[in-house]
Motif scaffolding. Sequence first.
Motif, PDB file in Angstrom:
ATOM      1  N   GLY A 112      52.229  26.984  44.742  1.00 18.92           N
ATOM      2  CA  GLY A 112      51.818  25.857  43.907  1.00 18.92           C
ATOM      3  C   GLY A 112      50.564  25.183  44.445  1.00 18.92           C
ATOM      4  O   GLY A 112      49.661  24.822  43.681  1.00 18.92           O
ATOM      5  N   ILE A 113      50.489  25.024  45.764  1.00 14.34           N
ATOM      6  CA  ILE A 113      49.289  24.451  46.375  1.00 14.34           C
ATOM      7  C   ILE A 113      48.093  25.368  46.146  1.00 14.34           C
ATOM      8  O   ILE A 113      46.972  24.908  45.880  1.00 14.34           O
ATOM      9  N   GLY A 114      48.321  26.675  46.250  1.00 14.34           N
ATOM     10  CA  GLY A 114      47.243  27.628  45.996  1.00 14.34           C
ATOM     11  C   GLY A 114      46.703  27.513  44.579  1.00 14.34           C
ATOM     12  O   GLY A 114      45.484  27.573  44.352  1.00 14.34           O
ATOM     13  N   MET A 115      47.588  27.334  43.609  1.00 14.83           N
ATOM     14  CA  MET A 115      47.143  27.170  42.223  1.00 14.83           C
ATOM     15  C   MET A 115      46.369  25.862  42.067  1.00 14.83           C
ATOM     16  O   MET A 115      45.340  25.805  41.375  1.00 14.83           O
ATOM     17  N   LEU A 116      46.846  24.802  42.714  1.00 12.23           N
ATOM     18  CA  LEU A 116      46.153  23.513  42.654  1.00 12.23           C
ATOM     19  C   LEU A 116      44.734  23.624  43.211  1.00 12.23           C
ATOM     20  O   LEU A 116      43.770  23.137  42.602  1.00 12.23           O
ATOM     21  N   LEU A 117      44.606  24.293  44.354  1.00  8.08           N
ATOM     22  CA  LEU A 117      43.285  24.465  44.962  1.00  8.08           C
ATOM     23  C   LEU A 117      42.432  25.422  44.146  1.00  8.08           C
ATOM     24  O   LEU A 117      41.202  25.315  44.136  1.00  8.08           O
ATOM     25  N   GLY A 118      43.076  26.369  43.465  1.00  7.94           N
ATOM     26  CA  GLY A 118      42.330  27.291  42.615  1.00  7.94           C
ATOM     27  C   GLY A 118      41.612  26.575  41.483  1.00  7.94           C
ATOM     28  O   GLY A 118      40.495  26.959  41.097  1.00  7.94           O
ATOM     29  N   PHE A 119      42.215  25.520  40.937  1.00  9.06           N
ATOM     30  CA  PHE A 119      41.558  24.750  39.882  1.00  9.06           C
ATOM     31  C   PHE A 119      40.283  24.089  40.387  1.00  9.06           C
ATOM     32  O   PHE A 119      39.354  23.834  39.615  1.00  9.06           O
ATOM     33  N   ALA A 120      40.237  23.806  41.703  1.00  9.88           N
ATOM     34  CA  ALA A 120      39.044  23.190  42.274  1.00  9.88           C
ATOM     35  C   ALA A 120      38.023  24.226  42.721  1.00  9.88           C
ATOM     36  O   ALA A 120      36.818  24.064  42.498  1.00  9.88           O
TER      37      ALA A 120
END
Length: 389
Positions: free
Chosen positions: A38-46
Amino acid sequence: MTEMVHGTIPAAAGDPILPRWWRTIDKWTMSCVLILFGIGMLLGFAASPPLASKNGLEPFYYVTRQFGFGMIALTVMLAVSMMSPTLVRRLATIGFAASLAAVMLLPVFGTDFGKGAVRWYSLGFASLQPSEFLKPGFVVVAAWFMAASQEIGGPPGRAYSFVLALVIVGFLAMQPDFGQACLVLFSWGVMYFVAGAPMVLLIGLVGMTVVAGTFAYNSSEHFARRIDGFLSPDVDPRTQLGYATNAIREGGFFGTGVGEGTVKWSLPDAHTDFIIAVAAEEYGLLLVLAVIALFCIVVVRSLIRLMRERDPFIRLAGTGLACAFGVQAMINMGVAVRLLPAKGMTLPFVSYGGSSVIASGIAVGMLLAFTRTRPQGEIGDILRGRGRA
């Protein structure tokens, strides 16, 4: 939550597979992995939109792809975690043989995508990095050899596993991919230590690694350039390490704010190898510490459960997988803060990359399968019984 507070409830042998799996699985480890993704997906948006913009793609093109890879990885992880250790070993052996063949054929059919290291197969719609899948397979096969050597009249499994490790390291060094080669040697060394290796041999192995590193430094311009950059007292602000160092410094404790970071526009690998720099700049030290804590929980929790395991194969394979998972994360973050030379290694479940996230799903699925609670006496009971005898 009951298992997290009171411990796992052993399952009866005749229970249906799903209820038995749910009662025996390590829910802490599984939860931490889901949070990491989930953190990886969040950072992927950035981190991904700048790269998509440079390549003329939709802003969240890479985020969508990573979500697809992640769903495959999590599905595979859950499926593997339901398997018996014997089935895991058999499938890992087949996967290891296929991955090793793919690594050997890289000089002929592989590509470097302009990065100076032939590590990938171009499939047109995606790329494949076979060394990512080689690691978990090697750990399981090496653990099988070592466990067999402990049986009366068993084969010299430790020697076989060492020769196998050297073969793999040789082919990885040819790419060159010294980071993955070091991780393979580390995994083997940890398992060999747990299997009862003498300290003299391990010290000799460290000496051999130093000699091999010196040879690589003198013979590989790619390797020497990274070591020189690491040892240099000054960091070129126009390099990836320079951008990452500045981003971590700017982030401070609480970060610059969601979407306010600038390093993602300068770092070519902001979405992969240097994803932690994006996290540090936009979300600050707090998120970085949370990521570190999640990896620590997975490793420590798994090792504690494996300490109670009687089967030497399960104990060795699980230890190798857990330590490789943690050390890969440590190397990735260590490179970003310039504690280690640049390695080109992803952060499991957080960095973008199909091969990385799917291979991590396989590795953690194996680890979950090996750490499931089984109806057995703990190894401490056996040792105490021998003492009374």
